[in-house]
Design a protein around this motif. Structure first.
Motif, PDB file in Angstrom:
ATOM      1  N   MET A   1     -10.371   6.480  14.674  1.00  0.00           N
ATOM      2  CA  MET A   1      -9.024   6.136  14.260  1.00  0.00           C
ATOM      3  C   MET A   1      -9.061   5.663  12.813  1.00  0.00           C
ATOM      4  O   MET A   1      -9.930   4.894  12.434  1.00  0.00           O
ATOM      5  CB  MET A   1      -8.463   5.048  15.172  1.00  0.00           C
ATOM      6  N   ARG A   2      -8.099   6.125  12.023  1.00  0.00           N
ATOM      7  CA  ARG A   2      -7.969   5.705  10.628  1.00  0.00           C
ATOM      8  C   ARG A   2      -6.710   4.866  10.491  1.00  0.00           C
ATOM      9  O   ARG A   2      -5.618   5.326  10.808  1.00  0.00           O
ATOM     10  CB  ARG A   2      -7.862   6.912   9.704  1.00  0.00           C
ATOM     11  N   ILE A   3      -6.888   3.640   9.981  1.00  0.00           N
ATOM     12  CA  ILE A   3      -5.764   2.731   9.811  1.00  0.00           C
ATOM     13  C   ILE A   3      -5.586   2.420   8.333  1.00  0.00           C
ATOM     14  O   ILE A   3      -6.538   2.024   7.664  1.00  0.00           O
ATOM     15  CB  ILE A   3      -5.986   1.423  10.595  1.00  0.00           C
ATOM     16  N   LEU A   4      -4.378   2.587   7.847  1.00  0.00           N
ATOM     17  CA  LEU A   4      -4.019   2.222   6.485  1.00  0.00           C
ATOM     18  C   LEU A   4      -3.261   0.899   6.535  1.00  0.00           C
ATOM     19  O   LEU A   4      -2.257   0.783   7.235  1.00  0.00           O
ATOM     20  CB  LEU A   4      -3.141   3.300   5.848  1.00  0.00           C
ATOM     21  N   LYS A  96       1.773   9.195   0.508  1.00  0.00           N
ATOM     22  CA  LYS A  96       0.817  10.210   0.043  1.00  0.00           C
ATOM     23  C   LYS A  96      -0.589   9.891   0.536  1.00  0.00           C
ATOM     24  O   LYS A  96      -1.315  10.776   1.001  1.00  0.00           O
ATOM     25  CB  LYS A  96       0.850  10.275  -1.493  1.00  0.00           C
ATOM     26  N   PHE A  97      -0.994   8.618   0.449  1.00  0.00           N
ATOM     27  CA  PHE A  97      -2.332   8.219   0.889  1.00  0.00           C
ATOM     28  C   PHE A  97      -2.497   8.461   2.393  1.00  0.00           C
ATOM     29  O   PHE A  97      -3.518   8.991   2.833  1.00  0.00           O
ATOM     30  CB  PHE A  97      -2.589   6.742   0.565  1.00  0.00           C
ATOM     31  N   ALA A  98      -1.509   8.065   3.173  1.00  0.00           N
ATOM     32  CA  ALA A  98      -1.590   8.241   4.631  1.00  0.00           C
ATOM     33  C   ALA A  98      -1.753   9.717   4.991  1.00  0.00           C
ATOM     34  O   ALA A  98      -2.556  10.056   5.867  1.00  0.00           O
ATOM     35  CB  ALA A  98      -0.356   7.663   5.303  1.00  0.00           C
ATOM     36  N   LYS A  99      -1.031  10.567   4.311  1.00  0.00           N
ATOM     37  CA  LYS A  99      -1.110  12.003   4.593  1.00  0.00           C
ATOM     38  C   LYS A  99      -2.437  12.589   4.118  1.00  0.00           C
ATOM     39  O   LYS A  99      -3.109  13.302   4.864  1.00  0.00           O
ATOM     40  CB  LYS A  99       0.057  12.730   3.920  1.00  0.00           C
ATOM     41  N   ALA A 100      -2.828  12.293   2.889  1.00  0.00           N
ATOM     42  CA  ALA A 100      -4.049  12.855   2.309  1.00  0.00           C
ATOM     43  C   ALA A 100      -5.306  12.419   3.067  1.00  0.00           C
ATOM     44  O   ALA A 100      -6.270  13.179   3.152  1.00  0.00           O
ATOM     45  CB  ALA A 100      -4.163  12.457   0.838  1.00  0.00           C
ATOM     46  N   ASN A 101      -5.280  11.225   3.619  1.00  0.00           N
ATOM     47  CA  ASN A 101      -6.453  10.698   4.316  1.00  0.00           C
ATOM     48  C   ASN A 101      -6.330  10.802   5.830  1.00  0.00           C
ATOM     49  O   ASN A 101      -7.143  10.224   6.554  1.00  0.00           O
ATOM     50  CB  ASN A 101      -6.698   9.248   3.893  1.00  0.00           C
ATOM     51  N   CYS A 103      -4.437   9.470   8.050  1.00  0.00           N
ATOM     52  CA  CYS A 103      -4.411   8.179   8.745  1.00  0.00           C
ATOM     53  C   CYS A 103      -3.644   8.337  10.054  1.00  0.00           C
ATOM     54  O   CYS A 103      -2.676   9.090  10.134  1.00  0.00           O
ATOM     55  CB  CYS A 103      -3.756   7.112   7.867  1.00  0.00           C
ATOM     56  N   ASP A 104      -4.101   7.625  11.065  1.00  0.00           N
ATOM     57  CA  ASP A 104      -3.457   7.662  12.370  1.00  0.00           C
ATOM     58  C   ASP A 104      -2.385   6.590  12.511  1.00  0.00           C
ATOM     59  O   ASP A 104      -1.530   6.680  13.392  1.00  0.00           O
ATOM     60  CB  ASP A 104      -4.512   7.454  13.475  1.00  0.00           C
ATOM     61  N   LEU A 105      -2.454   5.575  11.662  1.00  0.00           N
ATOM     62  CA  LEU A 105      -1.530   4.456  11.749  1.00  0.00           C
ATOM     63  C   LEU A 105      -1.410   3.788  10.388  1.00  0.00           C
ATOM     64  O   LEU A 105      -2.403   3.632   9.683  1.00  0.00           O
ATOM     65  CB  LEU A 105      -2.045   3.428  12.774  1.00  0.00           C
ATOM     66  N   VAL A 106      -0.204   3.398  10.036  1.00  0.00           N
ATOM     67  CA  VAL A 106       0.051   2.607   8.827  1.00  0.00           C
ATOM     68  C   VAL A 106       0.557   1.251   9.299  1.00  0.00           C
ATOM     69  O   VAL A 106       1.443   1.179  10.150  1.00  0.00           O
ATOM     70  CB  VAL A 106       1.099   3.277   7.904  1.00  0.00           C
ATOM     71  N   SER A 133       5.150  10.089   8.420  1.00  0.00           N
ATOM     72  CA  SER A 133       4.933  11.115   9.443  1.00  0.00           C
ATOM     73  C   SER A 133       3.914  10.672  10.499  1.00  0.00           C
ATOM     74  O   SER A 133       3.608  11.437  11.406  1.00  0.00           O
ATOM     75  CB  SER A 133       4.469  12.413   8.778  1.00  0.00           C
ATOM     76  N   VAL A 134       3.390   9.452  10.378  1.00  0.00           N
ATOM     77  CA  VAL A 134       2.466   8.907  11.377  1.00  0.00           C
ATOM     78  C   VAL A 134       3.043   7.595  11.897  1.00  0.00           C
ATOM     79  O   VAL A 134       3.955   7.030  11.287  1.00  0.00           O
ATOM     80  CB  VAL A 134       1.049   8.676  10.791  1.00  0.00           C
ATOM     81  N   PRO A 135       2.533   7.094  13.017  1.00  0.00           N
ATOM     82  CA  PRO A 135       3.046   5.824  13.512  1.00  0.00           C
ATOM     83  C   PRO A 135       2.943   4.713  12.453  1.00  0.00           C
ATOM     84  O   PRO A 135       1.974   4.655  11.696  1.00  0.00           O
ATOM     85  CB  PRO A 135       2.148   5.517  14.712  1.00  0.00           C
ATOM     86  N   LEU A 136       3.963   3.877  12.409  1.00  0.00           N
ATOM     87  CA  LEU A 136       4.053   2.797  11.437  1.00  0.00           C
ATOM     88  C   LEU A 136       4.309   1.507  12.187  1.00  0.00           C
ATOM     89  O   LEU A 136       5.240   1.422  12.984  1.00  0.00           O
ATOM     90  CB  LEU A 136       5.196   3.080  10.456  1.00  0.00           C
ATOM     91  N   THR A 137       3.479   0.494  11.919  1.00  0.00           N
ATOM     92  CA  THR A 137       3.697  -0.816  12.487  1.00  0.00           C
ATOM     93  C   THR A 137       4.145  -1.739  11.371  1.00  0.00           C
ATOM     94  O   THR A 137       3.456  -1.879  10.364  1.00  0.00           O
ATOM     95  CB  THR A 137       2.403  -1.379  13.129  1.00  0.00           C
ATOM     96  N   ILE A 138       5.321  -2.338  11.542  1.00  0.00           N
ATOM     97  CA  ILE A 138       5.865  -3.271  10.568  1.00  0.00           C
ATOM     98  C   ILE A 138       5.708  -4.673  11.157  1.00  0.00           C
ATOM     99  O   ILE A 138       6.238  -4.948  12.235  1.00  0.00           O
ATOM    100  CB  ILE A 138       7.338  -2.965  10.255  1.00  0.00           C
ATOM    101  N   VAL A 139       4.998  -5.514  10.437  1.00  0.00           N
ATOM    102  CA  VAL A 139       4.715  -6.868  10.925  1.00  0.00           C
ATOM    103  C   VAL A 139       5.595  -7.855  10.202  1.00  0.00           C
ATOM    104  O   VAL A 139       5.657  -7.866   8.979  1.00  0.00           O
ATOM    105  CB  VAL A 139       3.213  -7.213  10.722  1.00  0.00           C
ATOM    106  N   ARG A 140       6.265  -8.711  10.966  1.00  0.00           N
ATOM    107  CA  ARG A 140       7.148  -9.740  10.405  1.00  0.00           C
ATOM    108  C   ARG A 140       6.415 -11.039  10.296  1.00  0.00           C
ATOM    109  O   ARG A 140       5.527 -11.355  10.959  1.00  0.00           O
ATOM    110  CB  ARG A 140       8.380  -9.915  11.285  1.00  0.00           C
TER     111      ARG A 140
END
Length: 140
Positions: A1-4, A96-101, A103-106, A133-140
């Motif tokens: 799994m790749r996480i950004l 761009k980074f998430a797509k180029a690399n 990533c499975d999750l941002v 275009s990949v799952p995104l977790t937004i942390v508050r």
């Protein structure tokens, strides 16, 4: 799994780093984690007055300052993470980074700071949310 993990030095970004560390600890295998800071480009006149070396030093200093606490948190947690300091529009750079690399999750923080403002996401977060275009977790 790749996480950004996209950071900007804010408290919200540090909460996102904490979340990523917890998530990594729950996975069977350690994920490939990337810590990304995207620094807004300087205005042309400012960049010209600083010169190439001065502008590069400015962006490097901003990046190191914005990632310092996140790096320390990851190190304490013994979570391996590759650091990336990039100059560019933050939202576009994250996407761009998430797509180029591949990533499975941002993971990134929200910038709600008051009762009224907490109803809205930060502008960078909103832009990433709309186009990611990949799952995104937004942390508050």
């Amino acid at each position: 799994m790749r996480i950004l993990i996209a950071v900007d030095g804010s408290d919200a970004a540090l909460r996102a780093v904490r979340h990523a560390i917890r998530l990594a600890g729950d996975l069977k295998e350690p994920p490939e984690m990337h810590l990304l800071y995207a620094d807004e480009p300087l205005m042309r006149s400012v960049a010209l007055s600083l010169g190439l070396q001065g502008a590069a030093r400015y962006h490097t200093d901003n990046g190191k300052g914005a990632t310092q606490k996140a790096r320390a948190m990851l190190k304490r947690a013994k979570a391996a993470c590759e650091e990336h300091l990039v100059v560019g529009d933050p939202a576009a750079t994250i996407l761009k980074f998430a797509k180029a690399n591949r990533c499975d999750l941002v993971i990134m923080g929200s910038h709600g700071r008051s009762a009224l403002k907490s109803l809205f996401l930060g502008s960078v977060t909103s832009k990433v949310l709309v186009s990611c275009s990949v799952p995104l977790t937004i942390v508050r």
